[in-house]
Design an enzyme around this catalytic site. Structure first.
Site, PDB file in Angstrom:
ATOM      1  N   HIS A  28       0.860  -1.181   0.000  1.00 18.86           N
ATOM      2  CA  HIS A  28       0.000   0.000   0.000  1.00 18.86           C
ATOM      3  C   HIS A  28       0.901   1.237   0.000  1.00 18.86           C
ATOM      4  O   HIS A  28       1.911   1.277   0.703  1.00 18.86           O
ATOM      5  CB  HIS A  28      -0.919  -0.005   1.221  1.00 18.86           C
ATOM      6  CG  HIS A  28      -1.896   1.115   1.209  1.00 18.86           C
ATOM      7  ND1 HIS A  28      -2.737   1.368   0.140  1.00 18.86           N
ATOM      8  CD2 HIS A  28      -2.172   2.078   2.128  1.00 18.86           C
ATOM      9  CE1 HIS A  28      -3.477   2.427   0.406  1.00 18.86           C
ATOM     10  NE2 HIS A  28      -3.155   2.876   1.611  1.00 18.86           N
ATOM     11  N   HIS A  40      -3.223   9.318   1.045  1.00 18.47           N
ATOM     12  CA  HIS A  40      -3.222   8.135   0.176  1.00 18.47           C
ATOM     13  C   HIS A  40      -4.575   7.946  -0.492  1.00 18.47           C
ATOM     14  O   HIS A  40      -5.595   8.465  -0.035  1.00 18.47           O
ATOM     15  CB  HIS A  40      -2.847   6.886   0.977  1.00 18.47           C
ATOM     16  CG  HIS A  40      -3.817   6.523   2.046  1.00 18.47           C
ATOM     17  ND1 HIS A  40      -4.589   5.391   2.000  1.00 18.47           N
ATOM     18  CD2 HIS A  40      -4.149   7.147   3.208  1.00 18.47           C
ATOM     19  CE1 HIS A  40      -5.348   5.318   3.080  1.00 18.47           C
ATOM     20  NE2 HIS A  40      -5.094   6.375   3.830  1.00 18.47           N
ATOM     21  N   CYS A 135      -3.384   3.121  -5.393  1.00 12.71           N
ATOM     22  CA  CYS A 135      -2.608   3.960  -4.475  1.00 12.71           C
ATOM     23  C   CYS A 135      -1.198   4.246  -4.990  1.00 12.71           C
ATOM     24  O   CYS A 135      -0.653   5.325  -4.753  1.00 12.71           O
ATOM     25  CB  CYS A 135      -2.559   3.330  -3.086  1.00 12.71           C
ATOM     26  SG  CYS A 135      -1.901   1.645  -3.051  1.00 12.71           S
TER      27      CYS A 135
END
Length: 185
Positions: A28, A40, A135
């Site tokens: 991530h 994010h 992301c």
């Protein structure tokens, strides 16, 4: 024998950071903006559920559509932060795990933070898509002005991935073909 990683250093505002999810199945990504906060892009499922209570980021937390600003603890969820490297050589880029570095040069930190903040405030990055707008695309865009996800590209090609990664890559390739209407003849 491990893959080369960035040299250890403290996080700096404007850094593109990432951490493992699901035991290393994927990473991530987000932009560290200082004051222990990260901006994010998150998927719709995350957007629909309320952010968990956190004493650290409670009054500083912002969520606008699928972009969120949270404290680093909420972003990391107990994982170790890693710094995504920019301006690496082709040889280093090919030797490292996909989604951990980029050959492109980065914008200066103040510009990176301004871009991430602008996108958050105006919810201007578009809807989350695992293959086309995730992301990593968001973080690389903030750093370079061009969206890319080397993690997805490498998994789809089966590069730098173990057996689980290759299996995930096959599933991603099939999903991508289906989403684009591509048929195998």
């Amino acid at each position: 024998m491990g893959q080369p990683q960035s040299k250890p250093r403290f996080l700096q505002p404007g850094d593109h950071i990432y951490c493992e999810r699901e035991g290393g199945l994927y990473d991530h990504h987000g932009i560290y903006v200082g004051d222990d906060m990260v901006i994010h892009l998150q998927g719709k499922a995350k957007k629909l559920e309320p952010l968990p209570e956190c004493r650290k980021c409670k009054d500083k937390r912002v969520q606008n559509g699928e972009i969120a600003k949270v404290c680093i603890d909420c972003f990391l969820r107990g994982e170790r932060p890693r710094i995504y490297d920019y301006g690496v050589s082709l040889l280093e880029f090919l030797a490292r795990k996909g989604g951990t570095c980029c050959q492109r040069d980065s914008k200066p930190p103040h510009e990176v933070i301004s871009i991430a903040t602008y996108l958050l405030e105006r919810n201007r990055f578009g809807p989350y898509g695992m293959l086309t707008n995730n992301c990593e695309h968001f973080a690389v865009f903030c750093k370079t002005g061009s969206a890319a996800s080397y993690q997805i590209e490498c998994i789809a090609r089966g590069i730098g991935a173990g057996p689980v990664g290759r299996l995930a890559g096959a599933a991603i390739a099939v999903a991508w073909r289906v989403s684009k209407g591509v048929r195998k003849t």
